[in-house]
Write an enzyme that holds these catalytic residues in place. Structure first.
Site, PDB file in Angstrom:
ATOM      1  N   GLY A 124     -11.705 -27.213  32.541  1.00  0.00           N
ATOM      2  CA  GLY A 124     -11.691 -28.103  31.381  1.00  0.00           C
ATOM      3  C   GLY A 124     -10.494 -27.836  30.489  1.00  0.00           C
ATOM      4  N   TYR A 125      -9.315 -28.195  30.951  1.00  0.00           N
ATOM      5  CA  TYR A 125      -8.100 -27.987  30.148  1.00  0.00           C
ATOM      6  C   TYR A 125      -7.602 -29.323  29.574  1.00  0.00           C
ATOM      7  CZ  TYR A 125      -7.379 -23.152  31.926  1.00  0.00           C
ATOM      8  OH  TYR A 125      -7.478 -21.819  32.226  1.00  0.00           O
ATOM      9  N   GLU A 241      -0.335 -20.575  40.260  1.00  0.00           N
ATOM     10  CA  GLU A 241      -0.461 -21.978  40.634  1.00  0.00           C
ATOM     11  C   GLU A 241       0.859 -22.555  41.095  1.00  0.00           C
ATOM     12  OE1 GLU A 241      -1.983 -24.669  37.751  1.00  0.00           O
ATOM     13  OE2 GLU A 241      -4.057 -24.325  38.322  1.00  0.00           O
TER      14      GLU A 241
END
Lengths: 382, 374, 382, 374
Positions: A124-125, A241
Site C-alpha cells: 500500500g504505497y 527492486e
C-alpha cells in the site's frame, strides 16, 4: 535444516534446478501475466514445504539464509525455468523489514504465517496523487487510544483482491516535511472500512486494485519501527527492486519468441529483418553483461549505488523495443489478440507489447530513474 | 469542394460525434459479434457519409477522397467502431470500380442507404500486399462458379451482409459478390486489440452465379488495387484522428497532473517528448493532405500507390508512437482499461496493421519509387 | 524595370531558370561550405547588374518587388540549381529593416551600396554569454555627444573578416528588463576599436569570427528605429529564417549523394540498406510536403505561426540522420577527409556530417525550437 | 593481474597523460607526416607499454588484453595520437602469432623497445572484414617472392618502419615483413578526420626474401584473425576512453554554462539526454570488461570473434553518439576547432570506422551467432 552455503555452487545449482524441473507445473512456465493465487498456491506451498520459500531470510526465521552468491544462483534457476512470480511481497519485503525493524511479537505472528502462505501481503504505497512522487502521500492515520484510524485511498495495489494483509505507508504527522511524518504499518484486509476495487488493465486482466480506507482501525502494535520513520523503512529495499526489475529474463524470452516467429516466416534470409534483430540481440547481450556486473556486486555483499537505475531503464526499454519489433514482424497479425499459429509456432504477439508498457511506469518510471541518474550519478544541478 | 465546405463537413462530423456517440458506446460494443450499431449506421447513411465516394447516379454524393478523409478522421477521433472505411471506401470502392452495372445499381444505393453492409475478402497471407498473390479458386460450374479457398484479415466482416471475394479463374482473377449465408461460406472471427474482429472466410465449394461477378478479369485487379490504395489513405486519415485525440489528451493531462508540486507538463524532458509527438502528427497531416489533393486528380497507378504507401507508413508509425507514448505520459492510469488512452493505442494498433503496416508500405514504396541520383 | 508579378508563374520560372543555368559558375554548384566573398563576388555582381540581387525588396528601392508566390519560385530555382549562399545579410535582413524602420538618410546611404555589393553586412547578435539566450546580451553602447561608444564582444559572426559593416544589437539601457533596453545600430567595420578574429570550425574552415569592440565610436545617426526598441526590430525577421532554414534543399542533396554512393557499392540489392534508405527517403518526402504547406502560407502573404519551428527541427535532424547513414555506408572511408572516389563517383563523405552539426545549434538550437513549440503551440506550463 | 595491479597501471597511465602529453601536442601533430613523436614513443617503451602483449621471451611484459586495454583507454582519454593499438596489438600480434622464430627474435624486442614501428597491411577493400578477401599476389622468385597489389586503410603507416603484408601464393595466403624503403613499395597517405592518416600501399614487383615470411599458409590466417579481433577489442577500449572524456567534458559544461539564468544542466531535457549517453557509456564498459575477461581465457575463434564484434559494434555506436551529442551540448563553441570537443568527435569517427564500423560488426555477429529459439 541444511546450510546451503556449505555446499559448492555447482552442487547447489544442480539441486535447485532438479527440484524446479521436477516440481514446477509445466503449464505455468513463462507466463506473461501475473498469476492468481489460485493458480500459483500449489507451487508456493510446495516451496514452503521444502523450506525454500524464503531464500533471503535467515535460517533462524525459517528462511534458507542464502549468501548473496547462492541467492543469485537460486534466482537464476527460477528465471531459467520460467517460474512465475508468486505473491511474494511477504517474502521479499515484509519479512526482511520485520526482521530488521519489527518487534518480537510481530516476528512471531507474521513470519511463520507468511512462510505458510496463510498471510498474503500486498503493498500500500501508491496513491492517486502520489505516483512517482511517493513522498506526497495523503492517506492519514490518527492515533485513537490503542488504535490508529486510517482514512484515505491507495491505488495500483497489485492483487489486493486476494491478499490477506497490506503493508502500508500512512501519514502520521501532517506538519512534518514531505518525506517525514510517514509511518509503516501492517493492516488486515478484513478490517471493517477496507474496500477493494479491482482495476482492469490494457491486457484485459485485473492485476491491480484501488483500496479505499474509511475509518479503518488498526491496532497500535501493528506499527512497524518508530512512528514517523516509515520512509526510511520503505526505502531500505528499493534498490533490490531495481536490480530485480532489470533482469534480462523477460526481454530474453521476448527475443526468443521473436526468433521463433521470424524463423517460421523465413525472415532470417531477409537482411533487413536480420539488421533489426541483431541490433536487439546485441542490446540484450549487453544488458546481460551489465546485469552480470551488478550481480557480482550483490554477490560480494556490497551495496548497490544509484547507478543501478540504468539497469531498469535499459532492460525495460529494450523489452519495449523488442515487443514493437514483434508487432511489426507479425504484420497483419500485429493487432490480433491471443495465441497465433505461425506454421505450427504459437506466439502471443500482443502480450509482450502490453506487459512491457507499464514496465517503464511502475517501480519508478523511466523518467524518475533518469532524474535519479542525473542528480545522484552525473551530479547535475536541479 | 471548397475549404469552406470542408469546414462545414468537419463541423457536422464533430457535431455528430458530440451528440450521437461516445466512448461508453464504444466500450459496450467491444467484443460483441455485431461490433457496430445499426441505428448509428443508418444515421450516418442519413447524413450521406456512407455514400461520400459513391457516384450520384448510384445514390451517393459523388464527392472525393478529401471529403471521405474528413468524415473518417472525425469519427476516428471518437473511436467510432462502425466499419466505415472497410465498407464504403474498400468494399464500396471495389464495387464501384467493377464492371457489373446491374450489381452496382442493386448494391451501391443500398450501401449508401445503410441497408447493405459489404466486406472485402481479398487477402490470404499476412504480409502480402500484392492482390494477385492468392490461391482461392473459382471453377466454372453450371453457368456459375464453385469457390474454394480461405480469406483472412477481413475488416468489418462481423456485421457484413455479404462479401466481395477475389478468386482465380482460367481467365484470370475475378471478383464475386457472396451473400452472407451462402452455403459453403464459413466465417470465423479473430478478436482484435480494439474489440473488433478480423473475419476468416472459408469457402468450401461455395457456389455463385455469373450474375454475381463484380468484376471480370479485365477490371478486377485494377479495381482492387485502386480501392486498396484509397482505403490505405483513409485508414491514414483515421490514424490522424486517433493520434490527434491521443496527443490532445496527453497534453491536457500534462497541464493538470501535478507531481513534485508542479504540473508534469512543466518538466522539459516531457515537454520535448510531447513536441516530438506533435511533429509526427503534423508530418502525418501534411503527407495526408498532399496525398488527398494528388489522388483526387486521378494520378497513374504508380503515383497513387506511392502516395498511399507514404500515408500509410507515416501515419501508422506516428499513430503507434503517439498512442504508446500517451500511455507513458499518463503513467499507471494510462495502463488501465477504464481510462481512454488505452483504447486509442489499441485502435492505432489495428489501423496500423490493417492493409499493411509501416514497414510493409516502406518496402512497397522502395519498389515503386527509384531513388534520385541527380 | 520589369514587373515580374505581371508575367505568368511558368514564364517567370523559365526566365529565372535559364538565367541561372547560363550564368552561375558550374564549379560553385552545391557547395557544402560557405563561399568566401572572393569566390562568390562575381555572381553577386552578375545578379546585381541584372537587377535581381534583391528579389524581396520593393521595386522603388531597386529590388524585384516579387510577390510571395514569385519569390518562392525564385528561391526554388536557386535551390534547384544548387546556387551558393552569397553574403546576403544586407539583402535579407538589413534592407527590409531599413525600409521599414530606417530614416530616409539611412535608406539613401545603405540601400544602393548593398545592391552594388559595396557594403557587405555581417550580423552582430550572439555573444559569449548570450547564445540561445539572446536577450541577455551585454555589449553596451553609451551616448557621447553625437556618437554611441560601444564596448563588448560579439561571437559566431559569420564571415565578419570580409564584411564592411555589421548590424548590431547593443544594450543602451542597463536598468531595463532583458528584452528591453536593446538598440539596433549599423557599424562600419573599419571604425577604430573593432578587432576581428576568425575562428576555425570543425570542417577546417574559417567561417565565423569573434569581434571585439573597444571604445568603438558610432555616429548617432547609425541608430536604426527608436532607442531601446532593437529587440522588436531584430525579431521581425526571425520567422523568415525559420522557414528558410527548414528548406529540404541540403538534406535532399545529401540524400542524392548517399544514393550515388550506394549505387556504386551495389547496395540497392541489400534490403538492410534499402530499409534504412527508404526510411530517410520518406522522412525527406514528408519534409517536402510539410515545407510546401508553409510555402503556401507565405505565398498567400500570411504570417507564419510559431509552429513553423517544427520545420527547422525536422529538416536539420533529418539532414543529420542522413549524414550519419552516409558515414556508415562509406564504411572504412567514413573517417577519410576530402572527396573519395567510389568507382568513379566522387563523394565528400565528411562534409555533410560536419555541416549538419551546427544546423541544430545556430538560428535557434533544436532545444530552443522545442521550447518554443512546447510553450506557444502546445501551451504547456513553464 | 589482480585488480589492485590494474588500478596501479591505470594510475600510471593517468600520471603519464598528466605529465607527458596534452591536447596542444595532439593539435601540433595533426596532419604532420610523422603523426607521432619518437620521444613520447620511447617513453612509452620505457614504461613497458609497447610490450604489454609481447611474451617475456621476446622482451615484452607478457601480460593480457585486460592490461593492454587499460593503457589504450587511458591514452585515448587524452587523444594520444601515437599508433599504439595499430603497432603493438595489431602488427605486433600478427608477428607474435606468426611462425618465423628468427623474425620474432629480431623484431619483437625492438618493437617493445620502441625502435621498430611496424604497420599491418591486410585490407584491400572497404567493408571487407574477411582476411582472405585479397588479391595481392606473391609469386615465387629467386628464392623469395615478388609482390603486386594494393593495400588500404593502414593505420600507423605514416611513421612505420616496415609493413606486414598479406599476399596469396600458390600454397595459400602468407604474410611478409617489408621494410619501409623496399623498392617497389610505394606509400600514399589519406588524411583522416583526426589529423592522422590511413596508408595506401602499392606493391609493384616488390621483392621479399623467404626469410622475411612472417607466417606461412598454415598459420597466416589464424594469426591475422586473432590479431584483428584483439585490435577491435582494444579499439573499443580506446573508444571508451574517448567517450568517457567527452561525456565528462559535456557534463562539466552543463554544470557551468548559464543560459536563461540557470546552468543548462538543470534543464530536464538536457539532463535526460546526458543520462542516455551515460547509459551507452556504461554498456560499452560492461561489454568491454566481459570481452576482456573472456578473451584472456583463450576461447575458440568463433567466440572470440563474436566478442570482438560485440565490443566494436557497441563502442563505435556509443562513441560516435556521445561525441556527436557533446558538440550539441556545447553549442556553437563545440563546433569550433579550438575547443576540444571536436577533437574527441573526430577521434571517435576514426576509431569507429577503422577495422569495421558498428554495422559491419553487427552483420558479422549475425553470421557468427545464431539466434536462440528456446
Amino acid at each position: 535444516m541444511t546450510d546451503y552455503n556449505q555446499i559448492s555452487d555447482e552442487a547447489f545449482r544442480t539441486t535447485v534446478r532438479t527440484f524446479f524441473e521436477q516440481n514446477y507445473p509445466a503449464h505455468l512456465r513463462f507466463t506473461a501475466r501475473r498469476l492468481r493465487w489460485e493458480e500459483i498456491k500449489g507451487w508456493y506451498l510446495t516451496l514452503s514445504g521444502k523450506g525454500w520459500i524464503a531464500p533471503n531470510w535467515p535460517r533462524e526465521h525459517g528462511g534458507m539464509g542464502l549468501s548473496p552468491q547462492k541467492m543469485i544462483i537460486y534466482f537464476e534457476e527460477i528465471e531459467r525455468w520460467g517460474i512465475a512470480r508468486a505473491p511474494d511481497h511477504g517474502i521479499v519485503q515484509v519479512g526482511p523489514i520485520l526482521i530488521k525493524f519489527g518487534s518480537d511479537a510481530q516476528k512471531r505472528e507474521y513470519l511463520p504465517r507468511i512462510l505458510a502462505g496463510e498471510y498474503i501481503f500486498c503493498q500500500g504505497y501508491s496513491e492517486p496523487n502520489a505516483g512517482s512522487d511517493l513522498a506526497s502521500l495523503r492517506t492519514e492515520a490518527v492515533r485513537d487510544g490503542g488504535h490508529f484510524v486510517i482514512n484515505g485511498q491507495k491505488i495500483w495495489t497489485t492483487l489486493a483482491q486476494e491478499s490477506t494483509h497490506m503493508y502500508i505507508l500512512v501519514r502520521t504527522d501532517k506538519q512534518a516535511k514531505k518525506q517525514e511524518g510517514i509511518s509503516f504499518m501492517l493492516l488486515d484486509m478484513k478490517t471493517p472500512g477496507v474496500t477493494v476495487r479491482p482495476i482492469r488493465n490494457l491486457a484485459g486482466h485485473e492485476e491491480f486494485c484501488e483500496v479505499f480506507l474509511e475509518n479503518v482501525r488498526v491496532p497500535a502494535q501493528n506499527l512497524v519501527g518508530e512512528l514517523n520513520r516509515g520512509w526510511t523503512i520503505a526505502k531500505a529495499l528499493l534498490s533490490y527492486e531495481r536490480i530485480n526489475i532489470g533482469s534480462p529474463r523477460r526481454p530474453q524470452y521476448a527475443l526468443k519468441r521473436l526468433a521463433l516467429l521470424a524463423r517460421s516466416k523465413g525472415l532470417f534470409d531477409d537482411p533487413g529483418f536480420v539488421d533489426k534483430f541483431t541490433q536487439l540481440q546485441l542490446d540484450m547481450a549487453d544488458l546481460a553483461s551489465i546485469y552480470a556486473r551488478y550481480v557480482e556486486v550483490v554477490k560480494r555483499g556490497e551495496a548497490l549505488g544509484q547507478d543501478v537505475s540504468l539497469l531498469k531503464i535499459w532492460a525495460m526499454e529494450t523489452w519495449q523495443r523488442l515487443s514493437e519489433l514483434l508487432l511489426e514482424t507479425a504484420q497483419e497479425y500485429g493487432c490480433v489478440t491471443g495465441e497465433i499459429d505461425f506454421d505450427g509456432v504459437k506466439v502471443d504477439v500482443l502480450s509482450p507489447f502490453y506487459y512491457s508498457r507499464p514496465a517503464t511506469i511502475y517501480g519508478g518510471s523511466s523518467e524518475i530513474q533518469r532524474n535519479i541518474l542525473a542528480k545522484y550519478v552525473l551530479n547535475l544541478p536541479s | 469542394m471548397s475549404s469552406d465546405h470542408h469546414s462545414l463537413l468537419r463541423d457536422s462530423v464533430a457535431d455528430f460525434v458530440a451528440r450521437g456517440t461516445d466512448i461508453a458506446r464504444v466500450r459496450k460494443l467491444r467484443g460483441t459479434p455485431a461490433e457496430y450499431d445499426r441505428a448509428v449506421w443508418r444515421k450516418m447513411a442519413e447524413l450521406g457519409w456512407l455514400g461520400v465516394l459513391i457516384p450520384e447516379q448510384y445514390g451517393g454524393l459523388g464527392l472525393g477522397l478529401a471529403e471521405a478523409a474528413i468524415v473518417a478522421e472525425g469519427l476516428a477521433r471518437a473511436l467510432v467502431p462502425e466499419p466505415l472505411t472497410a465498407a464504403t471506401v474498400l468494399a464500396g470502392g471495389v464495387l464501384a470500380g467493377g464492371d457489373n452495372e446491374t450489381l452496382k445499381n442493386e448494391l451501391l444505393p443500398r450501401l449508401a442507404a445503410g441497408e447493405v453492409l459489404p466486406a472485402l475478402a481479398w487477402q490470404e497471407n499476412a504480409g502480402a500486399l500484392d492482390v494477385t498473390a492468392i490461391s482461392t479458386q473459382a471453377l466454372p460450374f453450371e453457368g456459375g462458379f464453385r469457390l474454394n479457398g480461405e480469406k483472412r484479415f477481413i475488416a468489418g466482416a462481423a456485421g457484413a451482409d455479404g462479401y466481395i471475394v477475389s478468386a482465380n479463374t482460367p481467365q484470370g482473377m475475378v471478383l464475386f459478390w457472396l451473400a452472407r449465408h451462402t452455403p459453403g461460406v464459413d466465417l470465423k472471427l479473430e478478436p482484435l486489440a480494439d474489440g473488433r474482429h478480423f473475419g476468416v472466410l472459408r469457402l468450401s465449394d461455395a457456389t455463385v452465379t455469373a450474375e454475381n461477378q463484380v468484376a471480370g478479369a479485365a477490371t478486377a485487379r485494377g479495381a482492387l488495387e485502386k480501392a486498396l490504395d484509397h482505403a490505405a489513405v483513409i485508414a491514414g486519415a483515421e490514424l490522424c484522428g486517433v493520434m490527434g485525440r491521443a496527443l490532445d489528451m496527453s497534453v491536457d493531462y500534462m497541464k493538470t497532473r501535478v507531481q513534485f508540486g508542479k504540473p508534469i507538463g512543466s518538466f522539459q524532458g516531457l515537454q520535448h517528448r510531447a513536441v516530438d509527438l506533435y511533429i509526427q502528427k503534423q508530418l502525418s497531416a501534411a503527407v495526408l493532405e498532399e496525398a488527398l489533393q494528388a489522388l483526387d486528380q486521378h494520378p497513374d497507378a504508380t503515383a497513387r500507390a506511392a502516395y498511399a504507401s507514404r500515408v500509410k507508413a507515416r501515419c501508422s508509425d506516428a499513430g503507434l508512437r503517439i498512442t504508446r507514448e500517451a500511455i507513458q505520459i499518463h503513467g499507471a492510469i494510462g495502463f488501465t482499461d477504464e481510462y481512454d488512452a488505452g483504447l486509442y493505442l489499441k485502435r492505432a494498433m489495428v489501423l496500423a496493421a490493417w492493409l499493411g503496416n509501416a514497414q510493409q508500405h516502406r518496402r512497397r514504396y522502395a519498389r515503386l519509387v527509384p531513388p534520385e541520383f541527380e
